[in-house]
Enzyme design. Structure first.
Site, PDB file in Angstrom:
ATOM      1  N   ARG A 167       0.841  -1.197   0.000  1.00  0.00           N
ATOM      2  CA  ARG A 167       0.000   0.000   0.000  1.00  0.00           C
ATOM      3  C   ARG A 167       0.879   1.251   0.000  1.00  0.00           C
ATOM      4  O   ARG A 167       2.081   1.164   0.222  1.00  0.00           O
ATOM      5  CB  ARG A 167      -0.970  -0.002   1.172  1.00  0.00           C
ATOM      6  CG  ARG A 167      -0.308   0.065   2.535  1.00  0.00           C
ATOM      7  CD  ARG A 167      -1.356   0.131   3.646  1.00  0.00           C
ATOM      8  NE  ARG A 167      -0.719   0.097   4.943  1.00  0.00           N
ATOM      9  CZ  ARG A 167      -1.382   0.028   6.094  1.00  0.00           C
ATOM     10  NH1 ARG A 167      -2.687  -0.017   6.104  1.00  0.00           N
ATOM     11  NH2 ARG A 167      -0.737   0.013   7.226  1.00  0.00           N
TER      12      ARG A 167
ATOM     13  N   TRP B 166       1.590  -7.059  12.778  1.00  0.00           N
ATOM     14  CA  TRP B 166       2.800  -6.532  12.127  1.00  0.00           C
ATOM     15  C   TRP B 166       4.007  -6.436  13.043  1.00  0.00           C
ATOM     16  O   TRP B 166       5.027  -5.878  12.661  1.00  0.00           O
ATOM     17  CB  TRP B 166       2.498  -5.176  11.491  1.00  0.00           C
ATOM     18  CG  TRP B 166       1.681  -4.230  12.324  1.00  0.00           C
ATOM     19  CD1 TRP B 166       0.331  -4.063  12.239  1.00  0.00           C
ATOM     20  CD2 TRP B 166       2.128  -3.353  13.363  1.00  0.00           C
ATOM     21  NE1 TRP B 166      -0.092  -3.124  13.165  1.00  0.00           N
ATOM     22  CE2 TRP B 166       0.986  -2.672  13.867  1.00  0.00           C
ATOM     23  CE3 TRP B 166       3.373  -3.065  13.923  1.00  0.00           C
ATOM     24  CZ2 TRP B 166       1.055  -1.730  14.892  1.00  0.00           C
ATOM     25  CZ3 TRP B 166       3.439  -2.128  14.953  1.00  0.00           C
ATOM     26  CH2 TRP B 166       2.297  -1.478  15.423  1.00  0.00           C
TER      27      TRP B 166
ATOM     28  N   GLU C 169      -3.724  -8.634   6.454  1.00  0.00           N
ATOM     29  CA  GLU C 169      -4.211  -8.272   7.793  1.00  0.00           C
ATOM     30  C   GLU C 169      -5.216  -9.277   8.343  1.00  0.00           C
ATOM     31  O   GLU C 169      -5.934  -8.983   9.298  1.00  0.00           O
ATOM     32  CB  GLU C 169      -4.759  -6.843   7.783  1.00  0.00           C
ATOM     33  CG  GLU C 169      -3.613  -5.852   7.632  1.00  0.00           C
ATOM     34  CD  GLU C 169      -4.009  -4.391   7.671  1.00  0.00           C
ATOM     35  OE1 GLU C 169      -5.142  -4.076   7.295  1.00  0.00           O
ATOM     36  OE2 GLU C 169      -3.152  -3.573   8.064  1.00  0.00           O
ATOM     37  N   LYS C 170      -5.226 -10.488   7.753  1.00  0.00           N
ATOM     38  CA  LYS C 170      -6.253 -11.444   8.189  1.00  0.00           C
ATOM     39  C   LYS C 170      -6.032 -11.927   9.623  1.00  0.00           C
ATOM     40  O   LYS C 170      -6.966 -12.376  10.278  1.00  0.00           O
ATOM     41  CB  LYS C 170      -6.367 -12.620   7.227  1.00  0.00           C
ATOM     42  CG  LYS C 170      -5.105 -13.420   6.994  1.00  0.00           C
ATOM     43  CD  LYS C 170      -5.387 -14.486   5.936  1.00  0.00           C
ATOM     44  CE  LYS C 170      -4.130 -15.189   5.469  1.00  0.00           C
ATOM     45  NZ  LYS C 170      -3.162 -14.292   4.805  1.00  0.00           N
ATOM     46  N   PHE C 171      -4.805 -11.799  10.129  1.00  0.00           N
ATOM     47  CA  PHE C 171      -4.588 -12.223  11.523  1.00  0.00           C
ATOM     48  C   PHE C 171      -4.538 -11.038  12.485  1.00  0.00           C
ATOM     49  O   PHE C 171      -4.070 -11.152  13.611  1.00  0.00           O
ATOM     50  CB  PHE C 171      -3.330 -13.087  11.635  1.00  0.00           C
ATOM     51  CG  PHE C 171      -3.457 -14.365  10.846  1.00  0.00           C
ATOM     52  CD1 PHE C 171      -4.575 -15.178  10.997  1.00  0.00           C
ATOM     53  CD2 PHE C 171      -2.492 -14.738   9.921  1.00  0.00           C
ATOM     54  CE1 PHE C 171      -4.728 -16.342  10.251  1.00  0.00           C
ATOM     55  CE2 PHE C 171      -2.627 -15.903   9.175  1.00  0.00           C
ATOM     56  CZ  PHE C 171      -3.747 -16.705   9.329  1.00  0.00           C
ATOM     57  N   HIS C 172      -5.020  -9.896  12.034  1.00  0.00           N
ATOM     58  CA  HIS C 172      -5.138  -8.719  12.899  1.00  0.00           C
ATOM     59  C   HIS C 172      -6.479  -8.814  13.613  1.00  0.00           C
ATOM     60  O   HIS C 172      -7.485  -9.175  13.010  1.00  0.00           O
ATOM     61  CB  HIS C 172      -5.095  -7.461  12.030  1.00  0.00           C
ATOM     62  CG  HIS C 172      -4.888  -6.181  12.781  1.00  0.00           C
ATOM     63  ND1 HIS C 172      -5.848  -5.636  13.606  1.00  0.00           N
ATOM     64  CD2 HIS C 172      -3.828  -5.342  12.817  1.00  0.00           C
ATOM     65  CE1 HIS C 172      -5.382  -4.509  14.118  1.00  0.00           C
ATOM     66  NE2 HIS C 172      -4.157  -4.308  13.659  1.00  0.00           N
TER      67      HIS C 172
ATOM     68  N   GLU D 100      -7.729   4.886  15.567  1.00  0.00           N
ATOM     69  CA  GLU D 100      -7.530   3.435  15.461  1.00  0.00           C
ATOM     70  C   GLU D 100      -6.776   2.937  16.672  1.00  0.00           C
ATOM     71  O   GLU D 100      -5.800   3.561  17.094  1.00  0.00           O
ATOM     72  CB  GLU D 100      -6.632   3.079  14.264  1.00  0.00           C
ATOM     73  CG  GLU D 100      -7.206   3.311  12.909  1.00  0.00           C
ATOM     74  CD  GLU D 100      -6.197   2.898  11.823  1.00  0.00           C
ATOM     75  OE1 GLU D 100      -5.273   2.093  12.090  1.00  0.00           O
ATOM     76  OE2 GLU D 100      -6.319   3.409  10.706  1.00  0.00           O
TER      77      GLU D 100
ATOM     78  N   ASN E  93      -4.909   8.058   4.539  1.00  0.00           N
ATOM     79  CA  ASN E  93      -4.804   7.244   5.750  1.00  0.00           C
ATOM     80  C   ASN E  93      -3.355   7.234   6.204  1.00  0.00           C
ATOM     81  O   ASN E  93      -2.456   6.957   5.413  1.00  0.00           O
ATOM     82  CB  ASN E  93      -5.239   5.796   5.458  1.00  0.00           C
ATOM     83  CG  ASN E  93      -5.299   4.972   6.726  1.00  0.00           C
ATOM     84  OD1 ASN E  93      -6.026   5.308   7.651  1.00  0.00           O
ATOM     85  ND2 ASN E  93      -4.512   3.914   6.796  1.00  0.00           N
ATOM     86  N   GLU E  94      -3.160   7.576   7.464  1.00  0.00           N
ATOM     87  CA  GLU E  94      -1.803   7.556   8.021  1.00  0.00           C
ATOM     88  C   GLU E  94      -0.805   8.069   6.981  1.00  0.00           C
ATOM     89  O   GLU E  94       0.123   7.359   6.570  1.00  0.00           O
ATOM     90  CB  GLU E  94      -1.432   6.162   8.514  1.00  0.00           C
ATOM     91  CG  GLU E  94      -2.258   5.736   9.711  1.00  0.00           C
ATOM     92  CD  GLU E  94      -1.755   4.469  10.390  1.00  0.00           C
ATOM     93  OE1 GLU E  94      -1.012   3.710   9.746  1.00  0.00           O
ATOM     94  OE2 GLU E  94      -2.111   4.256  11.555  1.00  0.00           O
TER      95      GLU E  94
HETATM   96  C1  GAL Z   1      -2.752   1.179  10.629  1.00  0.00           C
HETATM   97  C2  GAL Z   1      -3.552   1.411   9.366  1.00  0.00           C
HETATM   98  C3  GAL Z   1      -4.699   0.440   9.210  1.00  0.00           C
HETATM   99  C4  GAL Z   1      -4.250  -0.945   9.562  1.00  0.00           C
HETATM  100  C5  GAL Z   1      -3.711  -0.963  10.969  1.00  0.00           C
HETATM  101  C6  GAL Z   1      -3.265  -2.321  11.448  1.00  0.00           C
HETATM  102  O1  GAL Z   1      -1.435   1.533  10.394  1.00  0.00           O
HETATM  103  O2  GAL Z   1      -4.049   2.719   9.299  1.00  0.00           O
HETATM  104  O3  GAL Z   1      -5.141   0.488   7.876  1.00  0.00           O
HETATM  105  O4  GAL Z   1      -3.270  -1.364   8.661  1.00  0.00           O
HETATM  106  O5  GAL Z   1      -2.589  -0.124  11.029  1.00  0.00           O
HETATM  107  O6  GAL Z   1      -2.731  -2.271  12.741  1.00  0.00           O
END
Ligand code: GAL
Length: 675
Positions: A121, A325, A365-368, A317, A159-160
């Site tokens: 991204r 991550w 991000e499936k394991f988030h 968030e 975003n960020e």
């Molecule tokens: C942020 C981001 C989100 C998602 C999240 C995961 O950095 O804005 O889209 O990736 O982290 O922790």
């Protein structure tokens, strides 16, 4: 408390009831049947604000110039019909594949000349005119369509911004960097002077010769690097401004973007961004690479309140449980999500949102974690989410209340960039680690801290803490020295005041800008060898750094007791004007730092909030009527304390001796008039 910017939105309610409570939602990943189920469950969880279209570009503009808002229309209407507000993404955070295929020149380039390809991204160069044009076309179409939609409460630009692509070294960025430098310095001579190009035959004779700090064989010019950080922060802010201006052509809804005030991202100087935001919003994730992630959380929350000028802000968030991550992604223990969320609220957040609503089945991000995990509504997380949503509704009563602090901690993104550069006295130095060490000691002491920008007015504070403020302008340093001259108390730690804004050393002895105030002078730095420490006269040990401190008016409070500096002062105290200034020339062990700051706080008349036990976080918010005492037990022990009021978590009155469970949270409302 007197923070340097004016409050933005004093009522961060955005027209919604309760605290803002919600999440990112990525409906692109789900079917319309799932959308309906999701919205019903959102209502059950008390969600009132949902961020959508954050990564929507390839869906709403599937081919160049061809917009299809049908899916987004349906989701916006569905949320609205269910009384849920929309935090509408402009969708520009990641270019769609057609854009990077048509225009590969928008791709970012790293310092060694490597192109960063799509597939992740944010694969765009912040200076790319092609990217800007395409992004603004999307923003304009989106704003025209939804700019007056009653569901939309907030615009969420990109975003960020700069999370991955802050520093781009391509030729387009290089040209933009040169324009930025011309604007900053006016003449090439002024740039040569500022960058110290007399060194190593680096003198420039024309702007065209200047490059971003691309990969070199040897150490690179430090001022070039610092200016590139400044430029890069400004460049992405400029992108934000362009999107915000485009939105404002057709919409009167507040505009913001989500900051990343966090331990591991340092590319944006948010002090320079804050004034452009209608609402200050931050993203924060517990960082388990740190020893005490919940204390860093508190620091980030206090810094975000600083960016908001003391006004309420929005946590855009955080996570219900593990992220995906970090090297090891630690799940939250029962009660931890509530504690984390309430630490943000205690420190000024009037809204707390999560990434993301429903856990993805595909993608990285499936394991988030999410509000609705893979396991569904039978999960521990879901149960806690529903409880938290109900609490957020009850906490609407504290919206707009504020936090009083008598201690300011000076925090500088510029010193973070500059202090951590190569070719410094020791590679073991980390600016943010020193900031965190000072903050942690104050956290342990129960002292509520305002995090302020260098140069922010300090009137109204009793104590200012200045950790390792390596780079500071004369005028910003003067704010600290004037504060002390006028009777304030200051604690300055080593490697502060060393260079001016051009990274030029202040000659005549360290710590440069603060030498006179501190009543000391230092001839050379004496960092410690790896793994070694030095004995101190109070029986503790200093690590990382030491200095042959000479007293020029100060008194020694603690001295070095071993090594080549034995007998020399390590910690000093000076009277300067009507105030007092302390200097710490080494890294104290946490307990010694706490002991020292206890004395300093005592002398400065700072009253720590009494905590019922070590590891219990206590913060107060208040308005003219009420005070809300947040007690967050980060330990595995039950603690007892005397309190009376009404606990908003259990919805019970409390009085007398009260137990706070291991990991527990209490929010006690007290009538200020009654106390
Ligand atoms: C942020 C981001 C989100 C998602 C999240 C995961 O950095 O804005 O889209 O990736 O982290 O922790």
């Amino acid at each position: 408390m007197l923070l340097q910017t004016q409050p933005k939105e004093t009522a961060l309610g955005l027209g919604l009831d309760g605290l803002l409570f919600g999440c990112d939602y990525n409906p692109e990943q789900w079917s319309p049947e799932t959308w309906r189920e999701d919205v019903a469950l959102m209502r059950q969880a008390g969600v009132n604000l949902v961020a959508i279209n954050v990564f929507g570009w390839s869906h709403v503009e599937p081919r160049p110039g061809e917009f299809d808002f049908s899916g987004l229309d349906e989701v916006v209407d569905l949320l609205h019909a269910n009384g849920i507000g929309v935090n509408l993404g402009t969708g520009t955070s990641s270019p769609p594949p057609w854009l990077t295929t048509l225009h590969p020149e928008v791709l970012p380039v790293t310092a060694d000349g490597t192109t960063r390809w799509p597939g992740g991204r944010q694969a765009y160069c912040p200076s790319s005119p092609v990217f800007r044009e395409r992004a603004l076309a999307l923003v304009r179409a989106t704003a025209e369509r939804y700019g007056a939609h009653p569901a939309v409460r907030l615009w969420h630009v990109s975003n960020e911004l700069g999370c991955h692509n802050a520093l781009c070294y391509c030729d387009v960025s290089a040209a933009s960097f040169r324009r930025w430098l011309e604007n900053r310095y006016g003449t090439i001579e002024a740039l040569n002077e500022a960058w110290g190009t007399a060194f190593w035959s680096q003198r420039y004779s024309a702007w065209a010769e200047i490059l971003p700090p691309r990969a070199t064989l040897s150490f690179i010019n430090p001022t070039q690097t610092i200016d590139f950080h400044r430029f890069s922060s400004d460049e992405i802010l400029d992108h934000y401004r362009a999107e915000a201006a485009t939105i404002r052509e057709t919409s009167a809804i507040p505009v913001t973007t989500n900051f990343m005030v966090t331990a591991h991202i340092k590319n944006q100087d948010y002090w320079t961004w804050a004034a452009d935001m209608d609402v200050i919003a931050n993203d924060h994730y517990l960082d388990h690479r740190l020893e005490r992630p919940h204390v860093e959380l508190a620091f980030a929350a206090d810094a975000t309140r600083g960016l908001a000028g003391g006004a309420p802000w929005l946590l855009m968030e955080h996570s219900t449980s593990a992220v995906n991550w970090q090297p090891r992604n630690i799940a939250k223990a029962p009660g931890e999500m509530l504690r984390n969320t309430m630490s943000h609220v205690a420190r000024g957040a009037d809204g707390t949102c999560f990434f993301q609503w429903r856990a993805s089945l595909k993608g990285t991000e499936k394991f988030h974690s999410a509000l609705l995990p893979h396991a569904g509504t039978r999960s521990k997380v879901w149960k806690e989410v529903v409880e938290l949503g109900a609490l957020a509704g009850r906490l609407g009563e504290l919206r707009g209340s504020t936090i009083d602090a008598t201690v300011a901690l000076v925090f500088s993104w510029e010193s973070w960039w500059a202090g951590d550069l190569e070719a410094h006295p020791t590679t073991d130095f980390s600016y943010i680690a020193q900031v965190h060490a000072a903050y942690e000691a104050l956290w342990d002491l129960g002292v509520t801290v305002d995090v302020v920008a260098p140069g922010a007015p300090l009137d109204g504070y009793s104590l200012v803490v200045v950790p390792s403020l390596y780079l500071v302008s004369d005028s910003d340093a003067k704010v600290v020295t004037d504060f002390v001259d006028a009777g304030g108390h200051a604690v300055v730690t080593f490697f502060s005041g060393i260079v001016d804004e051009t990274d030029g050393v202040r000659p005549g002895g360290y710590p440069g800008a603060f030498r006179r105030m501190l009543g000391v002078t230092v001839d050379e730095f004496a960092p410690l060898a790896v793994g070694s420490s030095v004995a101190l006269s109070d029986g503790s040990r200093g690590t990382l750094w030491s200095e042959p401190v000479e007293l020029v008016g100060a008194e020694a409070v603690v001295s070095y007791a071993s090594g080549p500096l034995a007998g020399r002062p390590a910690v000093t105290r000076a009277t300067a004007g009507a105030g007092t200034a302390w200097y710490l020339s080494t890294v104290l062990e946490p307990d010694s730092l706490i002991a020292l700051l206890t004395r300093v706080a005592d002398e400065a008349g700072v009253l720590p909030v009494a905590a019922p036990g070590t590891g219990v976080e206590v913060v107060r918010r208040r308005d003219s009527q009420n005070e809300w005492v947040f007690l967050l037990n980060h330990t595995d022990e039950t603690v007892h304390h005397d309190v009376s009021g009404f606990d908003l978590v259990t919805e019970q009155p409390v009085s007398g001796r009260v137990a706070l469970a291991p990991g527990g949270t209490q929010i006690i409302r007290q009538d200020r008039k009654a106390s």
